[in-house]
Design a protein around this motif. Structure first.
Motif, PDB file in Angstrom:
ATOM      1  N   HIS A 110       0.965  -1.192   0.366  1.00 54.87           N
ATOM      2  CA  HIS A 110      -0.105  -0.005   0.219  1.00 54.87           C
ATOM      3  C   HIS A 110       1.078   1.223   0.040  1.00 54.87           C
ATOM      4  O   HIS A 110       1.757   1.523   1.002  1.00 54.87           O
ATOM      5  CB  HIS A 110      -0.951   0.252   0.889  1.00 54.87           C
ATOM      6  N   GLN A 111       1.132   1.764  -1.516  1.00 55.77           N
ATOM      7  CA  GLN A 111       2.442   2.766  -1.302  1.00 55.77           C
ATOM      8  C   GLN A 111       1.532   4.061  -0.869  1.00 55.77           C
ATOM      9  O   GLN A 111       1.946   5.951  -1.520  1.00 55.77           O
ATOM     10  CB  GLN A 111       2.137   2.923  -3.036  1.00 55.77           C
ATOM     11  N   GLY A 112       0.452   4.528  -0.403  1.00 57.77           N
ATOM     12  CA  GLY A 112       0.037   5.664   0.348  1.00 57.77           C
ATOM     13  C   GLY A 112      -0.646   5.837   1.534  1.00 57.77           C
ATOM     14  O   GLY A 112      -0.508   4.707   2.308  1.00 57.77           O
ATOM     15  N   ILE A 113      -1.879   6.604   2.262  1.00 58.75           N
ATOM     16  CA  ILE A 113      -1.772   6.509   2.877  1.00 58.75           C
ATOM     17  C   ILE A 113      -3.250   6.960   2.827  1.00 58.75           C
ATOM     18  O   ILE A 113      -4.126   7.387   1.710  1.00 58.75           O
ATOM     19  CB  ILE A 113      -1.880   7.303   4.224  1.00 58.75           C
ATOM     20  N   ASP A 114      -4.157   6.116   3.489  1.00 56.57           N
ATOM     21  CA  ASP A 114      -6.230   7.077   3.679  1.00 56.57           C
ATOM     22  C   ASP A 114      -6.334   7.348   4.257  1.00 56.57           C
ATOM     23  O   ASP A 114      -5.869   7.473   5.418  1.00 56.57           O
ATOM     24  CB  ASP A 114      -6.986   5.430   3.186  1.00 56.57           C
ATOM     25  N   ILE A 115      -6.793   8.408   3.340  1.00 60.24           N
ATOM     26  CA  ILE A 115      -7.970   8.986   4.484  1.00 60.24           C
ATOM     27  C   ILE A 115      -8.859   9.695   5.015  1.00 60.24           C
ATOM     28  O   ILE A 115      -9.429   9.830   3.599  1.00 60.24           O
ATOM     29  CB  ILE A 115      -7.422  11.047   4.786  1.00 60.24           C
ATOM     30  N   ASP A 116      -9.853   9.384   6.056  1.00 60.71           N
ATOM     31  CA  ASP A 116     -11.622  10.021   5.510  1.00 60.71           C
ATOM     32  C   ASP A 116     -12.181  10.342   5.207  1.00 60.71           C
ATOM     33  O   ASP A 116     -11.715  11.755   5.313  1.00 60.71           O
ATOM     34  CB  ASP A 116     -11.774   9.205   7.365  1.00 60.71           C
ATOM     35  N   LEU A 117     -13.298  10.303   4.436  1.00 59.45           N
ATOM     36  CA  LEU A 117     -13.787  11.938   4.204  1.00 59.45           C
ATOM     37  C   LEU A 117     -15.130  11.059   3.192  1.00 59.45           C
ATOM     38  O   LEU A 117     -15.063   9.889   3.133  1.00 59.45           O
ATOM     39  CB  LEU A 117     -13.366  12.731   3.007  1.00 59.45           C
ATOM     40  N   LYS A 118     -16.174  11.936   3.055  1.00 55.24           N
ATOM     41  CA  LYS A 118     -17.369  11.524   2.735  1.00 55.24           C
ATOM     42  C   LYS A 118     -17.483  11.771   0.811  1.00 55.24           C
ATOM     43  O   LYS A 118     -16.496  13.088   0.222  1.00 55.24           O
ATOM     44  CB  LYS A 118     -18.667  12.148   2.953  1.00 55.24           C
ATOM     45  N   THR A 119     -18.229  11.473  -0.279  1.00 51.32           N
ATOM     46  CA  THR A 119     -18.104  12.204  -1.510  1.00 51.32           C
ATOM     47  C   THR A 119     -18.528  12.520  -1.736  1.00 51.32           C
ATOM     48  O   THR A 119     -19.323  13.841  -0.982  1.00 51.32           O
ATOM     49  CB  THR A 119     -19.502  10.686  -1.725  1.00 51.32           C
ATOM     50  N   GLY A 120     -17.771  13.808  -2.103  1.00 57.98           N
ATOM     51  CA  GLY A 120     -18.018  15.239  -2.511  1.00 57.98           C
ATOM     52  C   GLY A 120     -17.236  16.293  -1.531  1.00 57.98           C
ATOM     53  O   GLY A 120     -17.558  17.747  -1.741  1.00 57.98           O
ATOM     54  N   ASP A 121     -17.008  16.171  -0.852  1.00 59.96           N
ATOM     55  CA  ASP A 121     -16.185  16.408  -0.266  1.00 59.96           C
ATOM     56  C   ASP A 121     -14.872  17.581  -0.579  1.00 59.96           C
ATOM     57  O   ASP A 121     -14.243  16.911  -1.621  1.00 59.96           O
ATOM     58  CB  ASP A 121     -15.219  15.558   1.352  1.00 59.96           C
ATOM     59  N   ASN A 122     -14.482  18.458   0.361  1.00 60.62           N
ATOM     60  CA  ASN A 122     -12.877  18.909  -0.939  1.00 60.62           C
ATOM     61  C   ASN A 122     -12.133  18.755  -0.765  1.00 60.62           C
ATOM     62  O   ASN A 122     -11.281  18.329   0.705  1.00 60.62           O
ATOM     63  CB  ASN A 122     -13.338  20.576  -0.816  1.00 60.62           C
ATOM     64  N   VAL A 123     -11.291  18.101  -2.029  1.00 61.68           N
ATOM     65  CA  VAL A 123     -10.027  17.807  -1.805  1.00 61.68           C
ATOM     66  C   VAL A 123      -8.621  19.069  -2.179  1.00 61.68           C
ATOM     67  O   VAL A 123      -9.036  19.529  -3.617  1.00 61.68           O
ATOM     68  CB  VAL A 123      -9.988  16.619  -2.672  1.00 61.68           C
ATOM     69  N   LYS A 124      -7.897  19.597  -1.084  1.00 61.23           N
ATOM     70  CA  LYS A 124      -6.986  19.662  -1.647  1.00 61.23           C
ATOM     71  C   LYS A 124      -5.480  19.799  -1.535  1.00 61.23           C
ATOM     72  O   LYS A 124      -4.803  18.432  -1.550  1.00 61.23           O
ATOM     73  CB  LYS A 124      -7.054  20.841  -0.389  1.00 61.23           C
ATOM     74  N   ALA A 125      -4.601  20.824  -2.367  1.00 59.56           N
ATOM     75  CA  ALA A 125      -3.237  20.631  -2.959  1.00 59.56           C
ATOM     76  C   ALA A 125      -2.347  20.878  -1.345  1.00 59.56           C
ATOM     77  O   ALA A 125      -2.710  21.685  -0.852  1.00 59.56           O
ATOM     78  CB  ALA A 125      -2.822  21.100  -3.569  1.00 59.56           C
ATOM     79  N   LEU A 126      -1.762  19.719  -1.032  1.00 57.32           N
ATOM     80  CA  LEU A 126      -1.055  19.666   0.145  1.00 57.32           C
ATOM     81  C   LEU A 126       0.209  20.932  -0.101  1.00 57.32           C
ATOM     82  O   LEU A 126       0.438  22.104   0.787  1.00 57.32           O
ATOM     83  CB  LEU A 126      -0.001  18.650   0.150  1.00 57.32           C
ATOM     84  N   LEU A 127       0.557  21.042  -1.379  1.00 54.29           N
ATOM     85  CA  LEU A 127       1.909  22.236  -1.297  1.00 54.29           C
ATOM     86  C   LEU A 127       1.413  22.956  -3.022  1.00 54.29           C
ATOM     87  O   LEU A 127       0.505  22.190  -3.562  1.00 54.29           O
ATOM     88  CB  LEU A 127       3.002  21.451  -1.428  1.00 54.29           C
ATOM     89  N   GLY A 128       1.994  24.321  -2.819  1.00 52.20           N
ATOM     90  CA  GLY A 128       2.001  24.512  -4.272  1.00 52.20           C
ATOM     91  C   GLY A 128       2.240  23.739  -5.330  1.00 52.20           C
ATOM     92  O   GLY A 128       3.549  23.097  -5.136  1.00 52.20           O
ATOM     93  N   GLY A 129       2.202  24.236  -6.844  1.00 57.08           N
ATOM     94  CA  GLY A 129       3.150  23.533  -7.819  1.00 57.08           C
ATOM     95  C   GLY A 129       1.957  23.545  -8.966  1.00 57.08           C
ATOM     96  O   GLY A 129       1.819  24.121  -9.269  1.00 57.08           O
ATOM     97  N   LYS A 130       2.254  22.049 -10.252  1.00 56.39           N
ATOM     98  CA  LYS A 130       1.919  22.543 -11.674  1.00 56.39           C
ATOM     99  C   LYS A 130       1.419  20.823 -11.325  1.00 56.39           C
ATOM    100  O   LYS A 130       1.753  19.693 -11.367  1.00 56.39           O
ATOM    101  CB  LYS A 130       2.566  22.647 -12.554  1.00 56.39           C
ATOM    102  N   VAL A 131       0.074  20.878 -12.055  1.00 53.62           N
ATOM    103  CA  VAL A 131      -0.828  19.515 -12.300  1.00 53.62           C
ATOM    104  C   VAL A 131      -0.641  19.097 -13.042  1.00 53.62           C
ATOM    105  O   VAL A 131      -0.164  19.573 -14.221  1.00 53.62           O
ATOM    106  CB  VAL A 131      -2.461  19.706 -12.873  1.00 53.62           C
ATOM    107  N   ARG A 132       0.506  17.702 -13.601  1.00 53.37           N
ATOM    108  CA  ARG A 132       0.810  17.045 -14.553  1.00 53.37           C
ATOM    109  C   ARG A 132      -0.003  15.798 -14.960  1.00 53.37           C
ATOM    110  O   ARG A 132       0.317  15.869 -15.846  1.00 53.37           O
ATOM    111  CB  ARG A 132       2.511  15.946 -13.779  1.00 53.37           C
TER     112      ARG A 132
END
Length: 325
Positions: free
Chosen positions: A131-153
């Motif tokens: 499992h190469q990441g972590i799972d964070i609890d949320l509900k469908t439709g909740d906002n997901v935000k960028a941890l740091l600034g950058g460029k979408v690849r």
């Protein structure tokens, strides 16, 4: 009469030439345009003198904002190497050299969710797979935000990840946000820390709604909790941090428990640890098998055999010591 007109024209040209000579001698060389000469033309019977300029590019370059040029240079290096909007892992044919030094300009990161972060599954070995990441609890439709600034690849579906956004940051790291229900950014967008990039969901191979978050460097996953404290303080663990192989190897961790974090900031000490990892000794008990020991320590049987110089079908004796890295 005709001679008088010719004399007047010649006199006018001489006056203009003298004016140009004096003007160019006294020219302020800080101007962006330099007056070179005048061109005399006749329009509707009238004599007109049109100025001829030369653009002073040196002054224009000197007036340019050096910070703006620096930003352009940063973008041309970090955000161009192995850049692709269609391939999830653009470094899949390349290897990395351990340990890896990383630098963060930020002291804190932005929480990827609006509410309290609850990690439901950690980086490590899980159900016989990495499992190469972590799972964070949320509900469908909740906002997901960028941890740091950058460029979408990358913004598209990727296997079990479902709808996925990959953002590359200025230190070479990439953060992966998976199982989304909606994209709110597009490829090649510049995003700020804390910017909403999508909505949470259950796309892909997800058991209930949650955010699957990965941190990668040159295609290799890094234990996210080694770099970031997923608490209310949202701290980056160190502005300068060195990543050893242990923190990029899921087999060295278990998804059901929190790993003991000891941050390395000295490259030489990290090299010593990377070359001589701490040994863990397991004493064989009655009924133990190589497969059972391997499952218990989230390590492959082949690795145990290699470390201990034993065969796959070796008989274990009670009290025998098995080295587990």
């Amino acid at each position: 009469m005709f001679l008088n007109i010719r004399k007047l024209v010649l006199l006018g040209i001489l006056v203009c030439a003298s004016f140009v000579k004096v003007f160019t001698q006294e020219l302020d060389h800080n101007e962006e345009k330099v007056l070179l000469d005048y061109k005399t033309i006749v329009l509707d019977g009238s004599i007109t003198n049109l100025p001829i300029y030369k653009v002073n590019y040196q002054v224009i370059l000197e007036k340019a904002d050096p910070q703006e040029e620096l930003v352009k240079q940063d973008f041309s290096t970090v955000y161009e190497e192995n850049w692709s909007n269609t391939v999830f892992n653009t470094y899949w044919k390349k290897s990395v050299t351990y340990p890896i030094p990383l630098h963060f300009e930020d002291d804190v990161f932005a929480s990827p969710v609006d509410h309290k972060m609850v990690v439901t599954s950690r980086y490590g070995w899980r159900r016989g797979r990495p499992h190469q990441g972590i799972d964070i609890d949320l509900k469908t439709g909740d906002n997901v935000k960028a941890l740091l600034g950058g460029k979408v690849r990358y913004t598209r579906r990727h296997g079990g990840h479902g709808k996925t956004v990959v953002i590359r940051h200025d230190n070479g790291l990439e953060t992966v946000y998976a199982h989304l229900s909606k994209y709110l950014v597009k490829e090649n967008d510049i995003v700020e820390k804390g910017q909403i990039i999508g909505k949470g969901g259950v796309s892909g191979n997800a058991r209930g709604s949650h955010l699957h978050l990965e941190v990668r460097y040159r295609g290799k996953s890094i234990h996210p909790e080694y770099l970031f404290e997923f608490t209310q303080e949202t701290k980056v663990r160190s502005n300068d941090i060195v990543v050893t192989k242990k923190w990029m190897t899921p087999r060295s961790h278990r998804s059901t428990r929190k790993s003991k974090i000891v941050v390395q900031t000295n490259i030489e000490e990290a090299k010593a640890i990377n070359n001589n990892p701490t040994k863990s000794i397991y004493v064989v008990k009655k009924g133990d098998t190589l497969h059972g020991i391997a499952r218990k320590h989230a390590i492959g049987v082949s690795e145990i055999c290699k470390i201990n110089a034993i065969q796959y079908n070796s008989v274990l004796n009670v009290g025998q010591e098995i080295v587990i890295y």
